[in-house]
Design a protein around this motif. Structure first.
Motif, PDB file in Angstrom:
ATOM      1  N   GLY A  46       0.768  -1.175   0.052  1.00 35.40           N
ATOM      2  CA  GLY A  46      -0.009  -0.069   0.075  1.00 35.40           C
ATOM      3  C   GLY A  46       0.856   1.285  -0.166  1.00 35.40           C
ATOM      4  N   VAL A  47       0.443   2.237  -0.695  1.00 41.27           N
ATOM      5  CA  VAL A  47       1.248   3.467  -0.797  1.00 41.27           C
ATOM      6  C   VAL A  47       0.346   4.857  -0.247  1.00 41.27           C
ATOM      7  CG1 VAL A  47       2.925   2.800  -2.704  1.00 41.27           C
ATOM      8  CG2 VAL A  47       0.561   3.879  -3.157  1.00 41.27           C
ATOM      9  N   SER A  48      -1.011   4.940  -0.681  1.00 43.85           N
ATOM     10  CA  SER A  48      -1.802   5.801   0.009  1.00 43.85           C
ATOM     11  C   SER A  48      -3.155   5.346   0.367  1.00 43.85           C
ATOM     12  CB  SER A  48      -1.581   6.993  -1.143  1.00 43.85           C
ATOM     13  OG  SER A  48      -2.438   7.903  -0.834  1.00 43.85           O
ATOM     14  N   TRP A  49      -3.631   6.116   1.286  1.00 40.31           N
ATOM     15  CA  TRP A  49      -5.122   5.732   1.669  1.00 40.31           C
ATOM     16  C   TRP A  49      -5.782   7.089   2.011  1.00 40.31           C
ATOM     17  CZ3 TRP A  49      -0.655   3.676   2.999  1.00 40.31           C
ATOM     18  CH2 TRP A  49      -0.454   2.305   3.200  1.00 40.31           C
ATOM     19  N   GLU A  56      -9.460  12.459   5.106  1.00 36.64           N
ATOM     20  CA  GLU A  56      -8.108  12.342   5.711  1.00 36.64           C
ATOM     21  C   GLU A  56      -7.542  11.493   4.797  1.00 36.64           C
ATOM     22  OE1 GLU A  56      -8.529  10.528   9.301  1.00 36.64           O
ATOM     23  OE2 GLU A  56      -6.316  10.463   9.870  1.00 36.64           O
ATOM     24  N   SER A  57      -5.972  11.661   4.825  1.00 37.06           N
ATOM     25  CA  SER A  57      -5.141  10.885   3.994  1.00 37.06           C
ATOM     26  C   SER A  57      -4.096  10.489   4.799  1.00 37.06           C
ATOM     27  CB  SER A  57      -4.870  11.506   2.671  1.00 37.06           C
ATOM     28  OG  SER A  57      -4.077  12.883   2.984  1.00 37.06           O
ATOM     29  N   TYR A  58      -3.456   9.416   4.163  1.00 34.14           N
ATOM     30  CA  TYR A  58      -2.151   8.803   4.842  1.00 34.14           C
ATOM     31  C   TYR A  58      -1.419   8.030   3.627  1.00 34.14           C
ATOM     32  CZ  TYR A  58       0.624   5.820   7.994  1.00 34.14           C
ATOM     33  OH  TYR A  58       1.772   5.251   8.715  1.00 34.14           O
ATOM     34  N   TYR A  59      -0.120   8.257   3.941  1.00 33.05           N
ATOM     35  CA  TYR A  59       1.009   7.755   2.931  1.00 33.05           C
ATOM     36  C   TYR A  59       1.976   6.795   3.647  1.00 33.05           C
ATOM     37  CZ  TYR A  59      -1.240  11.786   0.630  1.00 33.05           C
ATOM     38  OH  TYR A  59      -1.993  12.622  -0.114  1.00 33.05           O
ATOM     39  N   LYS A  60       2.263   6.138   2.639  1.00 33.34           N
ATOM     40  CA  LYS A  60       3.753   5.243   2.899  1.00 33.34           C
ATOM     41  C   LYS A  60       4.780   6.368   2.799  1.00 33.34           C
ATOM     42  CE  LYS A  60       6.632   1.821   0.680  1.00 33.34           C
ATOM     43  NZ  LYS A  60       6.813   1.045   1.930  1.00 33.34           N
ATOM     44  N   GLU A  61       5.794   6.131   3.789  1.00 41.03           N
ATOM     45  CA  GLU A  61       6.767   7.238   3.906  1.00 41.03           C
ATOM     46  C   GLU A  61       7.421   7.317   2.709  1.00 41.03           C
ATOM     47  OE1 GLU A  61       9.482   6.220   7.188  1.00 41.03           O
ATOM     48  OE2 GLU A  61      10.746   7.741   6.926  1.00 41.03           O
ATOM     49  N   SER A  62       7.730   6.424   1.913  1.00 40.33           N
ATOM     50  CA  SER A  62       8.660   6.799   0.893  1.00 40.33           C
ATOM     51  C   SER A  62       8.163   7.572  -0.134  1.00 40.33           C
ATOM     52  CB  SER A  62       9.100   5.513  -0.031  1.00 40.33           C
ATOM     53  OG  SER A  62       7.954   4.473  -0.386  1.00 40.33           O
ATOM     54  N   THR A  68      -0.169  12.522  -3.792  1.00 43.29           N
ATOM     55  CA  THR A  68      -1.350  12.962  -3.234  1.00 43.29           C
ATOM     56  C   THR A  68      -2.524  12.282  -3.675  1.00 43.29           C
ATOM     57  OG1 THR A  68      -0.272  15.538  -3.403  1.00 43.29           O
ATOM     58  CG2 THR A  68      -2.633  15.079  -3.047  1.00 43.29           C
ATOM     59  N   ILE A  69      -3.097  11.848  -2.521  1.00 42.98           N
ATOM     60  CA  ILE A  69      -4.497  11.048  -2.777  1.00 42.98           C
ATOM     61  C   ILE A  69      -5.706  12.197  -2.767  1.00 42.98           C
ATOM     62  CG2 ILE A  69      -4.477  10.243  -0.546  1.00 42.98           C
ATOM     63  CD1 ILE A  69      -5.702   7.596  -1.653  1.00 42.98           C
ATOM     64  N   SER A  70      -6.694  12.024  -3.404  1.00 47.09           N
ATOM     65  CA  SER A  70      -7.890  12.799  -3.393  1.00 47.09           C
ATOM     66  C   SER A  70      -9.034  12.102  -3.748  1.00 47.09           C
ATOM     67  CB  SER A  70      -7.718  14.159  -4.040  1.00 47.09           C
ATOM     68  OG  SER A  70      -7.720  14.039  -5.440  1.00 47.09           O
ATOM     69  N   SER A 111      -4.459   1.254   7.331  1.00 45.98           N
ATOM     70  CA  SER A 111      -3.213   0.941   6.431  1.00 45.98           C
ATOM     71  C   SER A 111      -2.538  -0.436   6.771  1.00 45.98           C
ATOM     72  CB  SER A 111      -2.361   2.247   6.510  1.00 45.98           C
ATOM     73  OG  SER A 111      -1.384   2.097   7.429  1.00 45.98           O
ATOM     74  N   GLY A 112      -2.823  -0.800   7.938  1.00 44.01           N
ATOM     75  CA  GLY A 112      -1.859  -1.808   8.432  1.00 44.01           C
ATOM     76  C   GLY A 112      -2.705  -3.362   7.912  1.00 44.01           C
TER      77      GLY A 112
END
Length: 131
Positions: A46-49, A56-62, A68-70, A111-112
């Protein structure tokens, strides 16, 4: 009921690409929409949620700071804007969704969950970044 993807392609390092995913016949209310990617021989990651209800958004650190997810609730569409792409971003990208009301926990917790927990998947689209 399906997720239909578009976008992707070939770009040089430092360039940008945009991926879109339309949810057809699927209500994403109380769902989290996500983008995964996979390269041959490796697990899907997973890279983005994004939380559909509040954005609300969340990203893999890399990818944080570059992707940008929208979402567009009126069009039932999730978009991944990818900037400053790197060769290591090369992969097949998939959109997916999982039931996750905000009351269940944080987006980081969502995300987990493993890919097999997700309800629907897009068909996948190739993103290739040349050096």
């Amino acid at each position: 009921e399906q997720l239909v993807q578009s976008g992707g392609g070939l770009v040089q390092a430092g360039g940008s690409l945009r991926l879109s995913c339309v949810a057809s016949g699927i209500s994403l209310t109380d769902h989290v929409a996500a983008w995964f990617r996979q390269v041959p021989g490796k697990e899907r990651e997973g890279v983005s949620w994004i939380q559909w209800n509040d954005g609300e958004s969340y990203y893999k650190e890399s990818v944080e700071g570059r992707f940008t997810i929208s979402r567009d609730r009126a069009k039932n569409t999730v978009t991944l804007q990818m900037d400053n792409l790197k060769p290591e971003d090369t992969a097949v990208y998939y959109c997916a969704d999982i039931l996750w009301p905000t009351a269940w926990g944080t987006l980081k917790q969502a995300s987990g969950y493993l890919p097999q927990s997700y309800d629907y998947w897009g068909q996948g689209t190739q993103v290739t970044v040349s050096s």
